[in-house]
Design a protein around this motif. Sequence first.
Motif, short mmCIF file in Angstrom:
data_model
loop_
_atom_site.label_atom_id
_atom_site.label_comp_id
_atom_site.label_asym_id
_atom_site.label_seq_id
_atom_site.Cartn_x
_atom_site.Cartn_y
_atom_site.Cartn_z
N GLU A 286 0.81 -1.21 0.00
CA GLU A 286 0.00 0.00 0.00
C GLU A 286 0.85 1.27 0.00
O GLU A 286 0.49 2.26 -0.62
CB GLU A 286 -0.94 0.01 1.21
CG GLU A 286 -2.12 -0.92 1.08
CD GLU A 286 -3.12 -0.76 2.20
OE1 GLU A 286 -2.84 0.01 3.14
OE2 GLU A 286 -4.18 -1.40 2.14
N GLY A 287 1.98 1.24 0.71
CA GLY A 287 2.82 2.43 0.78
C GLY A 287 3.27 2.90 -0.59
O GLY A 287 3.40 4.11 -0.84
N VAL A 288 3.49 1.96 -1.51
CA VAL A 288 3.91 2.31 -2.87
C VAL A 288 2.70 2.49 -3.77
O VAL A 288 2.60 3.47 -4.52
CB VAL A 288 4.84 1.22 -3.44
CG1 VAL A 288 5.14 1.49 -4.92
CG2 VAL A 288 6.13 1.16 -2.64
N LEU A 292 1.52 5.86 -6.11
CA LEU A 292 1.20 5.87 -7.54
C LEU A 292 -0.21 6.43 -7.78
O LEU A 292 -0.43 7.17 -8.74
CB LEU A 292 1.32 4.46 -8.11
CG LEU A 292 2.75 3.94 -8.24
CD1 LEU A 292 2.74 2.44 -8.56
CD2 LEU A 292 3.50 4.70 -9.32
N ALA A 293 -1.13 6.08 -6.91
CA ALA A 293 -2.49 6.62 -7.02
C ALA A 293 -2.48 8.14 -6.84
O ALA A 293 -3.15 8.88 -7.58
CB ALA A 293 -3.40 5.96 -5.99
N ILE A 297 -3.60 11.37 -9.42
CA ILE A 297 -4.49 12.47 -9.03
C ILE A 297 -3.81 13.81 -9.29
O ILE A 297 -4.40 14.72 -9.89
CB ILE A 297 -4.90 12.33 -7.55
CG1 ILE A 297 -5.76 11.08 -7.36
CG2 ILE A 297 -5.64 13.58 -7.08
CD1 ILE A 297 -5.95 10.69 -5.91
N ASP A 298 -2.55 13.96 -8.85
CA ASP A 298 -1.84 15.23 -9.04
C ASP A 298 -1.62 15.53 -10.52
O ASP A 298 -1.74 16.69 -10.95
CB ASP A 298 -0.49 15.19 -8.31
CG ASP A 298 -0.61 15.55 -6.83
OD1 ASP A 298 -1.57 16.27 -6.47
OD2 ASP A 298 0.24 15.13 -6.04
N LEU A 299 -1.31 14.51 -11.31
CA LEU A 299 -1.09 14.73 -12.74
C LEU A 299 -2.37 15.15 -13.44
O LEU A 299 -2.36 16.06 -14.28
CB LEU A 299 -0.53 13.46 -13.39
CG LEU A 299 0.93 13.14 -13.04
CD1 LEU A 299 1.30 11.74 -13.51
CD2 LEU A 299 1.88 14.17 -13.66
N LYS A 300 -3.48 14.51 -13.10
CA LYS A 300 -4.75 14.88 -13.74
C LYS A 300 -5.19 16.27 -13.31
O LYS A 300 -5.64 17.09 -14.15
CB LYS A 300 -5.82 13.84 -13.41
CG LYS A 300 -7.21 14.19 -13.95
CD LYS A 300 -7.20 14.48 -15.45
CE LYS A 300 -6.93 13.26 -16.28
NZ LYS A 300 -7.07 13.56 -17.76
#
Length: 393
Positions: A286-288, A292-293, A297-300
């Motif tokens: 989950e930490g990785v 990535l999730a 979000i930040d890219l979109k």
Amino acid sequence: MSLSQETQDLVKRVETFVRTMIVPYEHDPRCGEHGPSDELVAEMRGHARSAGLMTPHIHSDGSHLTQVETAAVLRASGLSMLGPVALNTAAPDEGNMFLLGKVGSPEQQARFLTPLVAGDARSAFFMTEPASDGGAGSDPSMMQTTCRRDGNHWVVNGRKAFITGALGASVGIVMAKSTEADSADGACMFLVDLPDPAIHIERVLETIDSSMPGGHSVVLIDGLRVPADQMLGAPGEGFKYAQVRLAPARLSHCMRWHGAAVRANEIATDYACRRHAFGKPLVDHEGVGFMLAENLIDLKQSELMIDWCASVLDTGAPGTAESSMTKVSVSEALMRVADRCVQMMGGTGVSRDTIVEQVFREIRAFRIYDGPTEVHKWSLAKKVKRDWRDRQS
């Protein structure tokens, strides 16, 4: 936002070109601490010309793509650190071309703009000054460089700092504060051929970033004589012209670095899916996986901010507040993306085996380019106060 089929095809061509032709140059020994060498720039631009992709955001008749269309093209060009240089969409040339197209006379455009658009020349924008001299930085009104009339010439004296690409540039736009009565305390801009014996590069700074040809220089301007017909626009209007250049230039930075962050995230994703630890792929921890999730979000959100600001500029509005908001939001978000990519990749992330560590360094500097986050927030806070006062009246 929807793009025409023609623009979509152009974006695909740019992306394919960067990924197949330019990415292999990323470990070329001609990429130095002060950017790619002139030899490498010329070689890559030769490939761009052959592919019909030189300066893809400017049409052959000199007209520009819309800002929304430019956003898609420049994001694709940014998929490699070398992409914007190869395609002639990089700073400072991209912003200088925009300014010359808006303010330059037909004669100035023929002499100075044409070789820039063709990718046959590089340029530099001489505005920022050394902090040690008390000169202009985030506050251009502190400018110490002066200009005065002398017959049919202007004489410019001062020092400049962090002048990107000054070493190796053929075209310069020099900004100075006028001492003349009809434009006193106003700024003037001058177009100059480079190199010029009156413009001395004192040193090229060692900086955190390394993607821009020529690096960033400290420059002494000692008795520079510029013919009056090489003034860009009107005397005393330089600060206004700087805003003409800076609003879209801030956004262009966001476009290019978005592409770089997308590429870094692709590399980190591939690493997380292939690398195993504690009995399973990193992505399944989950930490990785959550990092990535969060990157997605930040890219979109950054993409949406860029397109929103671009659409505002396409209406003809100044877009000063919108570009400030976008610069703050996107630069901070992409910094988070790059930081997570380094963290996910561990030791590999801080090595130069991939471009992830360079993207991290470059985006850290991007948070300062064209105004640090804090200056933009201060400007927006002043707008909040003005708007409140207007509502009270």
